[in-house]
Write a protein that holds these residues in place. Structure first.
Motif, PDB file in Angstrom:
ATOM      1  N   GLY A  79     -30.274  16.667 -52.570  1.00 11.65           N
ATOM      2  CA  GLY A  79     -30.278  15.386 -51.871  1.00 11.65           C
ATOM      3  C   GLY A  79     -31.394  15.219 -50.861  1.00 11.65           C
ATOM      4  O   GLY A  79     -31.443  14.223 -50.147  1.00 11.65           O
ATOM      5  N   THR A  95     -33.624  12.043 -51.430  1.00 13.23           N
ATOM      6  CA  THR A  95     -32.919  10.798 -51.080  1.00 13.23           C
ATOM      7  C   THR A  95     -32.860  10.621 -49.570  1.00 13.23           C
ATOM      8  O   THR A  95     -33.132   9.532 -49.044  1.00 13.23           O
ATOM      9  N   LYS A 120     -30.229   5.823 -55.378  1.00 11.98           N
ATOM     10  CA  LYS A 120     -29.363   6.329 -54.305  1.00 11.98           C
ATOM     11  C   LYS A 120     -29.831   5.879 -52.920  1.00 11.98           C
ATOM     12  O   LYS A 120     -29.019   5.761 -52.003  1.00 11.98           O
TER      13      LYS A 120
END
Length: 184
Positions: free
Chosen positions: A111, A114, A150
């Motif tokens: 992640g 993002t 995202k």
């Protein structure tokens, strides 16, 4: 005794963006790996890397709002995980910001991209100059397209794009509305 269940709040990484500096040339070289540059025409030469590093340093020293490049630092470890930035460009006749990122292999799938993309969007928003932030990942780059989704970008469709110059590619045009700014 059972261990308490970990929640996303306790296991999710966080990132800090730090302005690109002269000391980041080694990071740029690490990000020039074939597995990271496959969707971007392949690794660059030393001369190309030197020119790009100079552009990044100069952009990060600029205070006019043209953009900024950053190294992405994973917290709480303080490890450098990649790079991201935003820069002014013109797309379809509109002055906009563009963004791009790269995450080192050991940090992918966590992640980081993002989080960094959301953070760089806030930096672009704070600059207050352009209404939109665009990203142009290759249609074949599933991971970068997922980052855009995202991070809240809207998919506008596929476009022909050239990156690096002389390397035509098919990209998705993702756009994030930064809100009311000077050049609506």
């Amino acid at each position: 005794m059972n261990e308490p269940e970990k929640t996303a709040a306790t296991t999710a990484p966080s990132v800090r963006l730090e302005a690109w500096s002269e000391e980041d040339a080694g990071l740029l070289r690490a990000l020039n790996a074939p597995e990271l540059m496959g969707h971007l025409g392949g690794p660059e030469t030393e001369e190309q890397l030197d020119r790009r590093h100079r552009r990044y340093v100069d952009l990060s020293a600029d205070t006019s709002g043209k953009g900024r490049m950053y190294r992405v630092v994973l917290l709480p470890e303080g490890l450098v995980a990649g790079s991201i930035g935003f820069w002014a460009t013109t797309w379809n006749g509109e002055p906009v910001y563009e963004t791009g990122w790269a995450v080192l292999p050991g940090f992918q799938g966590r992640g980081v991209a993002t989080l960094a993309t959301r953070a760089v969007a806030e930096q672009a928003r704070a600059a207050g100059i352009h209404r939109h932030l665009h990203a142009f990942p290759s249609v074949e780059n599933a991971a970068s397209n997922a980052v855009c989704r995202k991070a809240g970008f809207d998919l506008l469709g596929e476009q022909d794009f050239e990156y690096p110059p002389g390397n035509p590619m098919r990209c998705n045009d993702w756009r994030l509305d930064l809100g009311a700014t000077g050049d609506r």
